[in-house]
Motif scaffolding. Structure first.
Motif, PDB file in Angstrom:
ATOM      1  N   ALA A  10      10.115  -5.310  -0.413  1.00 26.05           N
ATOM      2  CA  ALA A  10       9.628  -4.069  -1.010  1.00 26.05           C
ATOM      3  C   ALA A  10       8.703  -4.359  -2.190  1.00 26.05           C
ATOM      4  O   ALA A  10       7.668  -3.701  -2.360  1.00 26.05           O
ATOM      5  N   GLN A  13       5.373  -5.426  -0.966  1.00 27.13           N
ATOM      6  CA  GLN A  13       4.608  -4.270  -0.484  1.00 27.13           C
ATOM      7  C   GLN A  13       4.096  -3.428  -1.648  1.00 27.13           C
ATOM      8  O   GLN A  13       3.002  -2.866  -1.579  1.00 27.13           O
ATOM      9  N   LEU A  14       4.891  -3.355  -2.723  1.00 28.03           N
ATOM     10  CA  LEU A  14       4.457  -2.558  -3.876  1.00 28.03           C
ATOM     11  C   LEU A  14       3.227  -3.193  -4.520  1.00 28.03           C
ATOM     12  O   LEU A  14       2.307  -2.489  -4.942  1.00 28.03           O
ATOM     13  N   ALA A  16       0.979  -4.993  -2.927  1.00 28.27           N
ATOM     14  CA  ALA A  16      -0.121  -4.676  -2.014  1.00 28.27           C
ATOM     15  C   ALA A  16      -0.546  -3.230  -2.197  1.00 28.27           C
ATOM     16  O   ALA A  16      -1.742  -2.909  -2.193  1.00 28.27           O
ATOM     17  N   ALA A  17       0.436  -2.351  -2.398  1.00 24.51           N
ATOM     18  CA  ALA A  17       0.133  -0.925  -2.567  1.00 24.51           C
ATOM     19  C   ALA A  17      -0.741  -0.699  -3.792  1.00 24.51           C
ATOM     20  O   ALA A  17      -1.727   0.040  -3.736  1.00 24.51           O
ATOM     21  N   ALA A  18      -0.398  -1.353  -4.900  1.00 26.23           N
ATOM     22  CA  ALA A  18      -1.172  -1.172  -6.126  1.00 26.23           C
ATOM     23  C   ALA A  18      -2.601  -1.672  -5.925  1.00 26.23           C
ATOM     24  O   ALA A  18      -3.565  -1.015  -6.343  1.00 26.23           O
ATOM     25  N   ARG A  19      -2.749  -2.827  -5.279  1.00 24.18           N
ATOM     26  CA  ARG A  19      -4.101  -3.360  -5.063  1.00 24.18           C
ATOM     27  C   ARG A  19      -4.890  -2.457  -4.106  1.00 24.18           C
ATOM     28  O   ARG A  19      -6.067  -2.176  -4.325  1.00 24.18           O
ATOM     29  N   ALA A  20      -4.223  -1.998  -3.036  1.00 26.06           N
ATOM     30  CA  ALA A  20      -4.914  -1.121  -2.085  1.00 26.06           C
ATOM     31  C   ALA A  20      -5.376   0.160  -2.775  1.00 26.06           C
ATOM     32  O   ALA A  20      -6.490   0.638  -2.555  1.00 26.06           O
ATOM     33  N   LEU A  21      -4.523   0.689  -3.647  1.00 34.35           N
ATOM     34  CA  LEU A  21      -4.852   1.924  -4.347  1.00 34.35           C
ATOM     35  C   LEU A  21      -6.062   1.719  -5.261  1.00 34.35           C
ATOM     36  O   LEU A  21      -6.944   2.584  -5.345  1.00 34.35           O
ATOM     37  N   VAL A  23      -8.517  -0.504  -4.875  1.00 33.99           N
ATOM     38  CA  VAL A  23      -9.718  -0.626  -4.045  1.00 33.99           C
ATOM     39  C   VAL A  23     -10.160   0.750  -3.545  1.00 33.99           C
ATOM     40  O   VAL A  23     -11.334   1.127  -3.626  1.00 33.99           O
ATOM     41  N   MET A  24      -9.194   1.521  -3.048  1.00 27.78           N
ATOM     42  CA  MET A  24      -9.525   2.829  -2.479  1.00 27.78           C
ATOM     43  C   MET A  24     -10.034   3.793  -3.556  1.00 27.78           C
ATOM     44  O   MET A  24     -10.887   4.632  -3.285  1.00 27.78           O
TER      45      MET A  24
ATOM     46  N   VAL B  49      -6.462  -6.900  -0.955  1.00 28.81           N
ATOM     47  CA  VAL B  49      -5.117  -6.328  -1.037  1.00 28.81           C
ATOM     48  C   VAL B  49      -4.066  -7.421  -0.840  1.00 28.81           C
ATOM     49  O   VAL B  49      -2.938  -7.289  -1.319  1.00 28.81           O
ATOM     50  N   VAL B  64       8.551   0.953   4.564  1.00 30.69           N
ATOM     51  CA  VAL B  64       8.579   0.505   3.161  1.00 30.69           C
ATOM     52  C   VAL B  64       7.158   0.420   2.613  1.00 30.69           C
ATOM     53  O   VAL B  64       6.877   0.838   1.482  1.00 30.69           O
ATOM     54  N   ALA B  68       5.910   2.585  -0.471  1.00 31.06           N
ATOM     55  CA  ALA B  68       5.408   1.894  -1.656  1.00 31.06           C
ATOM     56  C   ALA B  68       4.017   2.405  -2.010  1.00 31.06           C
ATOM     57  O   ALA B  68       3.702   2.669  -3.178  1.00 31.06           O
ATOM     58  N   PHE B  69       3.193   2.590  -0.988  1.00 30.09           N
ATOM     59  CA  PHE B  69       1.827   3.058  -1.223  1.00 30.09           C
ATOM     60  C   PHE B  69       1.828   4.481  -1.778  1.00 30.09           C
ATOM     61  O   PHE B  69       1.084   4.792  -2.718  1.00 30.09           O
ATOM     62  N   TRP B 166      -1.061  -1.360   6.730  1.00 32.19           N
ATOM     63  CA  TRP B 166      -2.271  -1.555   5.919  1.00 32.19           C
ATOM     64  C   TRP B 166      -3.517  -1.477   6.782  1.00 32.19           C
ATOM     65  O   TRP B 166      -4.549  -0.966   6.363  1.00 32.19           O
TER      66      TRP B 166
END
Lengths: 203, 552
Positions: A10, A13-14, A16-21, A23-24, B49, B64, B68-69, B166
């Motif tokens: 988790a 993934q969090l 990755a989520a922060a980085r994806a956010l 970039v987006m 990412v 998950v 998370a996203f 992703w």
């Protein structure tokens, strides 16, 4: 999966989520709207800035946004408005009143009387949009019926013939797009500007 | 031209435009979510990412990543609002209050776009375009992900793997939402929707008053707000505002945008499961419900059987002259049948029964045709319930698209269907039982109940439209509606992904003479009936106390 590995999963993934956010957000929150703003300002600056209308070099409004002419007998009147004190473009709003709400029903009854007296017509001939507020509170239009009921009053007030005023109304009236899209309507600001161009306000 | 004929032609033009796009866009989306090839820009994004695009995820990992996203999205959007006064283009607005910022952050991340604030009086341009509009894209992409994962659950066998969150997210944004939004925004700009970074223009009006005309990056936000079935207006009056929706053409175009992806996704379903007729059957069900709702609402608004409208002669309160009754009814049914919640007319001022039907349209679970992704996975869950009921009647194990639906799958489906009504009715009851929340009601009597019921119906269904008389910007409503939006979004998503995981583990059973065909007219009729019955049984008592009591 054990609890620790789930937790580690988790957390990965969090990250990755922060980085994806990030970039987006750069792509969709800055690049996308700013590119479109550049396009709009280069190609159709007038529309992109709100279709403003000028008179004698002064901006007097937007063809898209209605104005209040409340109580001024020499101007065509707009619909009632629930935007602030009326046509406040910083507080667009509908009344949200239920048509079955007794207070609102009484209000509509009163408005019909007032409008009929103002325009010198029978209450039965008052157009619906003369007494009902729009969704935005900034409706730039009235129905052809509401414009027609105001012609005599405005003509008298300005010392113009009814025919001249009726022609001006016709010039500011638009039909359905392609004959079937939307509704016939009269742009009140355009009409009143045209009136001012041919005559004094009376008074 | 006769008013009714003009309105019908308008509906016809909309259907024709959607029909033209159905095959190309539906097939394209199927290609996007099945191809092995990444675009160069996507490979750059995966590297930034830090994810492996070839990792095939089990449902839990997929879930998950999705959660998370979305969690990160809520945190960022909350922070942007709380720090607004220090950001560029704030227009001098202060930071947003904590409860309102929480509500709004949740609202946009869950694709609800419930707005307890007035855009032009609360949000600066950066909060709008860099915060809210970003989630308009991302929440729609998340909906697409879940729908695609469920389709893969049906299409795959013996795997338990649903793809990569992703990758689905990135492709949904880069290949579908962003290009479509760019085209749509350009069209809207040409039609007169505002697009600038101005802080507003002060004008002296003709009759000597003052008016401040607001500015902002409106068209860019309007495009994705409709396309992503989000619905959050740049301005308080939403798409009734002439700067968001200046004319009849922009109006029809916006309705087209909000229906486009949900409609075409049924083609994507058909292609990905190798049964185009299944896609048509789902689309037919959605269309039947949409047409019936539209006909009913339009007829009621045209006949306007309510006191104030009898006096005035037309149901134009809360409606714009340029749209009239047909253009407003068409928008209202389409926005409540998708999860959009944008409005070009104000539903609280519809005739009571008309407003009740709009509420019921959300109560159906927003499956006609539903939000981006959410509509498809919502109706597939109902389709499973339908074959289950049919299976009970003939005493066979129900199957859908070659997958057996056993106790495990049915439990997930039942929980999924129960979540939304539980939230709506539970929170409505709570709000009405407390004296504080009751003070937020504008119209007394049954309409007041409708205002509260509509709010939670809208929140739990992630719609976002409102009977806007309710003063919803109070800590109670901000927090409870925030919880309803979160639970109404993510509980069904988790259950749907679990269902997809279970389905993808199964073998695909061959179709036999005993299999109930799920791609013909009989099934369309059964599915539409089940959707109506489930919602009817759930919400009839509440609707009877609100809109029906007021209107009959």
């Amino acid at each position: 999966m054990t609890t620790t590995s789930t937790l580690r999963g988790a957390l990965t993934q969090l990250g990755a989520a922060a980085r994806a956010l990030a970039v987006m957000t750069l792509l969709l929150g800055l690049a996308y709207p700013l590119a479109l703003t550049g396009f709009a300002q280069a190609v159709v600056p007038g529309r992109a800035d709100g279709s403003l209308v000028e008179r004698d070099g002064q901006v007097v409004g937007s063809t898209l946004i209605g104005q209040s002419f409340a109580g001024d007998r020499s101007y065509f009147q707009s619909r009632p408005s629930a935007a602030g004190e009326g046509y406040d473009a910083l507080s667009s709003s509908a009344s949200n009143l239920s048509p079955a709400n007794p207070e609102f029903v009484a209000e509509v009854r009163q408005r019909i009387k007032d409008v009929a007296a103002f325009d010198g017509i029978s209450p039965a001939d008052v157009a619906p949009d003369a007494v009902l507020a729009s969704g935005s509170g900034l409706d730039p239009h009235i129905s052809p019926a509401y414009a027609a009921q105001q012609v005599t009053r405005v003509a008298e007030e300005r010392g113009l013939s009814v025919e001249v005023v009726r022609d001006l109304v016709a010039d500011s009236t638009a039909g359905r797009v392609l004959g079937f899209l939307g509704e016939p309507r009269v742009n009140v600001l355009e009409l009143n500007l045209a009136l001012d161009a041919v005559s004094d306000r009376g008074h | 031209m006769n008013d009714t004929l003009a309105g019908l032609l308008q509906v016809g033009a909309l259907i024709a435009a959607l029909a033209l796009c159905y095959r190309p866009l539906g097939s394209y989306m199927a290609h996007v979510f099945t191809t092995e090839r990444d675009l160069r820009v996507e490979r750059v994004i995966y590297r930034l990412v830090g994810v492996d695009p070839r990792a095939d995820q089990a449902w839990k990992t997929y879930a998950v990543a999705l959660l998370a996203f979305s969690f990160a999205g809520v945190v960022l959007l909350y922070a942007v609002q709380r720090l607004q006064s220090g950001l560029p283009w704030s227009l001098g607005f202060p930071e947003v209050a904590p409860d309102l910022a929480f509500n709004t952050a949740v609202s946009f991340v869950t694709n609800t776009n419930w707005q307890a604030y007035s855009g032009e009086a609360t949000m600066g341009h950066l909060a709008q375009m860099g915060g809210l509009a970003v989630q308009n894209f991302l929440s729609a992409a998340v909906g697409l992900c879940v729908a695609v994962a469920l389709i893969r659950g049906f299409a795959r066998s013996h795997t338990g793997r649903l793809g990569n969150f992703w990758v689905d997210l990135t492709r949904g944004v880069i290949r579908i939402l962003l290009p479509l939004a760019l085209v749509a925004a350009v069209v809207l700009i040409l039609l007169g929707v505002v697009q600038n970074l101005s802080g507003g223009v002060d004008v002296s009006t003709l009759s000597g008053g003052n008016q401040t005309l607001p500015g902002g990056p409106v068209a860019s936000q309007e495009a994705i707000k409709e396309l992503g079935t989000n619905g959050g207006g740049f301005f308080n009056a939403n798409a009734a505002h002439p700067f968001e929706n200046p004319g009849a053409v922009s109006n029809l175009f916006e309705i087209f945008l909000l229906l486009l992806i949900p409609v075409c996704l049924t083609r994507t379903l058909g292609e990905m499961v190798g049964d185009l007729r299944q896609g048509y059957a789902i689309l037919a069900t959605m269309t039947v419900i949409w047409v019936v709702m539209l006909a009913a609402v339009w007829a009621i608004e045209a006949a306007h059987p309510t006191a104030a409208y009898d006096l005035a002669g037309s149901a134009m309160e809360g409606k714009e002259t340029r749209f009239g009754v047909p253009g407003s009814s068409l928008y209202a049914v389409s926005t409540t049948g998708t999860s959009t919640g944008a409005v070009n007319s104000f539903h609280s001022s519809f005739s009571p029964v008309g407003g009740g039907l709009l509420m019921l349209n959300m109560g159906l679970g927003e499956v006609a045709p539903g939000g981006v992704g959410t509509g498809l996975y919502g109706i597939l869950v109902m389709a499973i319930l339908t074959v289950f009921i049919a299976g009970l009647m003939v005493g066979r194990t129900p199957e859908l698209l070659g997958k057996k639906l056993r106790a495990g799958e049915m439990k997930l489906v039942a929980l999924n269907i129960l979540t939304m009504p539980l939230l709506v009715l539970g929170f409505t009851g709570l709000a009405l039982a407390l004296s504080g929340p009751r003070e937020s009601i504008l119209n007394a009597g049954p309409h007041g109940l409708s205002e509260v019921l509509y709010a939670y119906m809208s929140g739990a269904n992630n719609n976002g439209s409102a009977f806007a008389g309710l003063s919803a910007n109070t800590p109670f409503f901000n927090i409870t509606l925030g919880v309803a939006m979160l639970a109404g979004r993510f509980i069904p998503i988790i259950l749907t992904l679990a269902l997809a995981g279970a389905l993808s583990k199964q073998a695909t059973v061959p179709r036999t003479s005993g299999t109930l065909p799920t791609n013909g007219p009989l099934f369309v009729g059964m599915l539409a009936t089940v959707v109506l019955i489930v919602a009817g049984l759930t919400f009839f008592p509440a609707l009877a106390l609100g809109p029906l009591a007021e209107g009959l």
